[in-house]
Design a protein around this motif. Structure first.
Motif, PDB file in Angstrom:
ATOM      1  N   VAL A  21       0.913  -3.931  -9.534  1.00 51.98           N
ATOM      2  CA  VAL A  21       0.313  -3.064  -8.524  1.00 51.98           C
ATOM      3  C   VAL A  21      -0.900  -3.739  -7.907  1.00 51.98           C
ATOM      4  O   VAL A  21      -1.807  -4.162  -8.620  1.00 51.98           O
ATOM      5  N   SER A  22      -0.909  -3.838  -6.579  1.00 49.24           N
ATOM      6  CA  SER A  22      -2.077  -4.376  -5.899  1.00 49.24           C
ATOM      7  C   SER A  22      -2.341  -3.694  -4.560  1.00 49.24           C
ATOM      8  O   SER A  22      -3.413  -3.845  -3.996  1.00 49.24           O
ATOM      9  N   ASP A  23      -1.383  -2.924  -4.070  1.00 49.34           N
ATOM     10  CA  ASP A  23      -1.545  -2.254  -2.789  1.00 49.34           C
ATOM     11  C   ASP A  23      -2.663  -1.210  -2.889  1.00 49.34           C
ATOM     12  O   ASP A  23      -2.694  -0.426  -3.841  1.00 49.34           O
ATOM     13  N   LYS A  71      -3.120   1.588  -1.450  1.00 51.41           N
ATOM     14  CA  LYS A  71      -2.613   2.964  -1.546  1.00 51.41           C
ATOM     15  C   LYS A  71      -2.165   3.271  -2.973  1.00 51.41           C
ATOM     16  O   LYS A  71      -2.409   4.365  -3.490  1.00 51.41           O
ATOM     17  N   ASP A  72      -1.502   2.300  -3.607  1.00 54.21           N
ATOM     18  CA  ASP A  72      -1.069   2.492  -4.991  1.00 54.21           C
ATOM     19  C   ASP A  72      -2.265   2.598  -5.930  1.00 54.21           C
ATOM     20  O   ASP A  72      -2.279   3.425  -6.843  1.00 54.21           O
TER      21      ASP A  72
END
Length: 186
Positions: A145-147, A149-150
């Motif tokens: 996970v790096s976005d 929004k995430d």
């Protein structure tokens, strides 16, 4: 007394789970001097200092590039299809940064052709290797996970559900119930 000394408290106090704060800290003068100190002294105490950045330009602009290169013998590179892009004197490109870190043409080609989120290129004094990560959907839901929004959604789940945020996040990402992650941490 096996010759081991306790780790100084500041070494563990720097870590923070907020990725944005960590990135901001990378460039601060206080952190720069703390990292310089750690890299020069903590290995004498049988400690490791692990630094990460999503952009080599952060390390190049840190003001301690010489210390990083000299004192971080193992480097892990992620896939970069733009690895051969050069920049200008004022705005170096990825190739310029790879050169500063000592990569040769063959190594830059390896980085360019890695499979994103699946392969890493590791360089060390003992040798270099492409490593394929084998992460299933549950591990990727946490490690991949790096976005922004995430990351915001994870922060919201943590605020709403406390320690149970992981299993809720994994359920959202994979559609499957997560194993009891608290048992794995014990």
């Amino acid at each position: 007394g096996g010759g081991h000394q306790p780790v100084p408290a500041p070494a563990s106090s720097w870590w923070h789970h907020d990725a944005g704060a960590t990135v901001r800290r990378w460039m601060s003068a206080v952190t720069r001097e703390k990292v310089r100190e750690w890299l020069k002294t903590l290995r004498k105490l049988c400690c490791s200092v692990v630094l990460s950045t999503q952009s080599l330009s952060d390390a190049s602009r840190s003001g301690i590039l010489d210390v990083l290169i000299e004192n971080c013998p193992i480097k892990i590179y992620l896939a970069n299809p733009e690895a051969w892009t050069t920049g200008t004197g004022q705005h170096p490109g990825p190739l310029d940064h790879y050169r500063a870190f000592g990569l040769n043409d063959n190594q830059v080609s390896i980085v360019e052709n890695l499979t994103p989120k699946s392969e890493l290129y590791i360089t060390a004094p003992e040798g270099c290797a492409v490593v394929k990560t084998v992460l299933g959907p549950t591990a990727l839901a946490i490690c991949g996970v790096s976005d922004p929004k995430d990351l915001a959604r994870i922060a919201e789940l943590e605020r709403l559900h406390g320690e149970d945020w992981r299993s809720r996040w994994i359920k959202e990402r994979t559609g499957r119930h997560a194993p009891d992650l608290r048992l794995a941490a014990e």
